[in-house]
Motif scaffolding. Structure first.
Motif, PDB file in Angstrom:
ATOM      1  N   ALA A  38       0.821  -1.201   0.000  1.00  0.00           N
ATOM      2  CA  ALA A  38       0.000   0.000   0.000  1.00  0.00           C
ATOM      3  C   ALA A  38       0.857   1.255   0.000  1.00  0.00           C
ATOM      4  CB  ALA A  38      -0.923   0.014   1.200  1.00  0.00           C
ATOM      5  N   CYS A  39       2.069   1.171   0.536  1.00  0.00           N
ATOM      6  CA  CYS A  39       2.871   2.376   0.724  1.00  0.00           C
ATOM      7  C   CYS A  39       4.288   2.178   0.189  1.00  0.00           C
ATOM      8  CB  CYS A  39       2.944   2.741   2.205  1.00  0.00           C
ATOM      9  SG  CYS A  39       1.305   2.952   2.948  1.00  0.00           S
ATOM     10  N   ARG A  51     -13.169  -5.270   5.998  1.00  0.00           N
ATOM     11  CA  ARG A  51     -12.357  -4.211   6.573  1.00  0.00           C
ATOM     12  C   ARG A  51     -13.205  -3.465   7.593  1.00  0.00           C
ATOM     13  NH1 ARG A  51      -9.481  -0.876   1.947  1.00  0.00           N
ATOM     14  NH2 ARG A  51      -8.098  -0.337   3.673  1.00  0.00           N
ATOM     15  N   SER A 102     -14.359  -0.492  10.474  1.00  0.00           N
ATOM     16  CA  SER A 102     -14.376   0.954  10.666  1.00  0.00           C
ATOM     17  C   SER A 102     -13.527   1.329  11.873  1.00  0.00           C
ATOM     18  CB  SER A 102     -15.818   1.448  10.890  1.00  0.00           C
ATOM     19  OG  SER A 102     -16.310   0.980  12.131  1.00  0.00           O
ATOM     20  N   GLN A 138      -4.433   1.551   9.433  1.00  0.00           N
ATOM     21  CA  GLN A 138      -5.573   2.389   9.068  1.00  0.00           C
ATOM     22  C   GLN A 138      -5.409   2.846   7.625  1.00  0.00           C
ATOM     23  OE1 GLN A 138      -6.380   5.686  11.647  1.00  0.00           O
ATOM     24  NE2 GLN A 138      -8.036   6.480  10.377  1.00  0.00           N
ATOM     25  N   LYS A 139      -6.458   2.633   6.818  1.00  0.00           N
ATOM     26  CA  LYS A 139      -6.456   3.039   5.418  1.00  0.00           C
ATOM     27  C   LYS A 139      -7.811   3.628   5.078  1.00  0.00           C
ATOM     28  CE  LYS A 139      -3.293  -0.659   3.966  1.00  0.00           C
ATOM     29  NZ  LYS A 139      -3.136  -1.849   3.085  1.00  0.00           N
ATOM     30  N   ASP A 140      -7.821   4.893   4.709  1.00  0.00           N
ATOM     31  CA  ASP A 140      -9.061   5.547   4.279  1.00  0.00           C
ATOM     32  C   ASP A 140     -10.180   5.389   5.297  1.00  0.00           C
ATOM     33  OD1 ASP A 140      -7.746   6.144   1.896  1.00  0.00           O
ATOM     34  OD2 ASP A 140      -8.378   4.249   0.985  1.00  0.00           O
ATOM     35  N   ASN A 141      -9.871   5.732   6.547  1.00  0.00           N
ATOM     36  CA  ASN A 141     -10.861   5.694   7.625  1.00  0.00           C
ATOM     37  C   ASN A 141     -11.348   4.278   7.936  1.00  0.00           C
ATOM     38  OD1 ASN A 141     -12.047   7.384   9.570  1.00  0.00           O
ATOM     39  ND2 ASN A 141     -14.055   7.190   8.572  1.00  0.00           N
ATOM     40  N   LEU A 142     -10.621   3.285   7.472  1.00  0.00           N
ATOM     41  CA  LEU A 142     -10.920   1.893   7.779  1.00  0.00           C
ATOM     42  C   LEU A 142      -9.668   1.233   8.329  1.00  0.00           C
ATOM     43  CD1 LEU A 142     -12.964   0.790   4.627  1.00  0.00           C
ATOM     44  CD2 LEU A 142     -13.878   1.233   6.906  1.00  0.00           C
ATOM     45  N   TYR A 143      -9.880   0.188   9.156  1.00  0.00           N
ATOM     46  CA  TYR A 143      -8.764  -0.571   9.701  1.00  0.00           C
ATOM     47  C   TYR A 143      -8.657  -1.917   9.004  1.00  0.00           C
ATOM     48  CZ  TYR A 143      -7.586   2.430  13.668  1.00  0.00           C
ATOM     49  OH  TYR A 143      -7.154   3.465  14.450  1.00  0.00           O
TER      50      TYR A 143
END
Length: 453
Positions: free
Chosen positions: A19-20, A344, A346, A384-389
């Motif tokens: 992801a990064c 995924r 929240s 955490q990715k886009d307000n999701l864990y």
């Protein structure tokens, strides 16, 4: 269903998804720290190189199609809780009708005579002809056919919504087992059950108004035989199932799965390998232990893989990257892990996820290595990715005791490309080897031989 052994494979694939961008580190001062940095750099380099090779050369459309179609069939069968019971009743009626037409006297001095039987009937579990048509809503109807056939609608990526068909053809070689016939008012009558030693399973789809073969499988069953008896015992605590599945949408796109599942006492061993166009991509070996005793019949009925603990497993990607480990409390681990992958969470569920991470890490031990480099411990991390864990495997931070998700240590573009072919093929519920074993279990439970008394 929770197939614990396939969680092992998924651990490897999910741990490599990115992801990064890479994490930059300062050069450590001590020799030990410098050796650790070099080891980490080599490991990450191997991950990226192998991922790039797989991403550039691997195509799994055929594997995806067969995996998703098999999964869809099993889901449809399980929509009706009584489907397997109803099928077993129908097949038992067919078998009994055939058997009662041929009651034969027991020969004096024979093994059956020594067991106290006077006559016997034969129930041929290797010779049924039933076509089952599923409507996708839990309903079904039965017709006669040359072999076992299942026809069902399904939607598969790359193909769309169409009709699929699974044909099961049994071999002429069979095992024999003996039991009481259990027919009212008939005493000392034996029932000789015939169980096929192997069967072929073909999956076809109606594509462009033509029936096209998507996969062909051969599954073999080995039970312990005795020179002292012509009958095998289904209470024997050992068996071996082997299979080979070839999947293809066209001649240029072929994937092959080979697998072997064996059981000896409480120990089960599963091996499988995945090859695409001649390139060996993944090899897996998993050694499992069952929590309680059960016979072959019982294991097929209860789906032993649901409750097996992984006492040791080894997964190799391109014979280079290797993930090893063990998992305790396999049933709970599989449930938690699959739920995390599928859903995924929240940010509101952060506390519960932290507890889940601790639970996963306490019930497993994982190590990742490449070539001759020193293995590194793998632990699950909360990301955490886009307000999701999400939960991902990670490697220890070289400057602290924290663990960094593997996806943050590798090239994100390479990992994103690598993720594509594997994202559907090796999800826990869609893996083809898992689907075949699961279908085999369901298929065996429909046989009158497996009917609970």
């Amino acid at each position: 269903m929770k197939y614990t052994v396939y969680v092992a494979a998924w651990l490897c694939f999910i741990g490599l998804f990115a992801a990064c961008a890479p994490d930059e580190k300062d050069n450590p001062a001590s020799p030990d720290d410098q050796e650790a940095v070099v080891n980490r750099q080599v490991l990450i380099s191997h991950i990226e190189n192998d991922a790039q090779l797989v991403a550039d050369n691997l195509s799994t459309e055929s594997l995806n199609a067969s995996s998703q179609a098999f999964a869809q069939l099993l889901e449809m069968i399980e929509l009706d809780q009584r489907f397997i019971v109803n099928m077993r009743t129908v097949l038992a009626a067919i078998a009994q009708k055939k058997a009662l037409a041929g009651i034969s006297p027991v020969m004096a001095g024979s093994e059956l005579a020594k067991m106290g039987y006077l006559a016997y009937i034969t129930a041929d579990n290797s010779n049924f002809g039933v076509r089952v048509i599923l409507d996708g809503k839990g309903g079904s109807r039965l017709l006669s056919a040359d072999h076992q056939e299942f026809i069902f609608p399904a939607t598969v990526d790359g193909i769309g919504t169409t009709l699929f068909k699974v044909i099961v053809k049994n071999s002429n070689d069979y095992y024999q087992t003996v039991s009481d016939a259990n027919i009212p008012n008939v005493n000392r009558l034996a029932c000789i059950n015939r169980l096929p030693k192997s069967f072929t399973m073909t999956l076809t789809g109606l594509i462009d108004n033509k029936e096209q073969t998507l996969s062909e499988s051969v599954v073999k069953l080995e039970l312990p035989e005795s020179t002292e008896s012509e009958y095998v015992s289904l209470d024997a605590r050992s068996f071996r199932i082997t299979g080979k599945q070839s999947s293809y949408l066209n001649a240029q796109n072929e994937s092959t799965l080979d697998f072997s599942l064996s059981m000896e006492d409480d120990n089960m061993v599963l091996d499988y390998s995945f090859t695409c166009d001649g390139e060996n991509i993944v090899n897996n070996n998993a050694q499992m232990v069952l929590p309680k005793e059960s016979s072959f019949t019982g294991q097929m009925s209860m789906d032993a893989l649901n409750v097996a603990d992984l006492k040791a497993f080894t997964i190799r990607i391109l014979n280079d990257l290797t993930l090893t480990g063990a998992v305790a409390d396999g049933a709970s681990f599989a449930t938690n892990f699959v739920n995390v992958i599928k859903n995924r969470q929240s940010v509101d569920s952060a506390d519960a996820l932290y507890e889940l991470v601790e639970s996963l890490n306490s019930s497993c031990s994982l190590q990742l290595s490449a070539g001759q480099m020193k293995p590194e411990t793998v632990k699950f991390c909360l990301v955490q990715k886009d307000n999701l864990y999400a939960i991902e495997p990670g490697l220890k931070d070289l400057d602290s005791d924290d663990y960094i998700p593997v996806s943050q240590l590798v090239d994100s573009q390479v990992m994103e490309q690598f993720n594509k072919p594997f994202s559907q093929s090796f999800i826990p519920t869609g893996n083809s080897a898992s689907s075949i074993l699961r279908f085999y279990s369901v298929f065996m439970r429909m046989m009158p031989l497996m009917e609970e008394k």
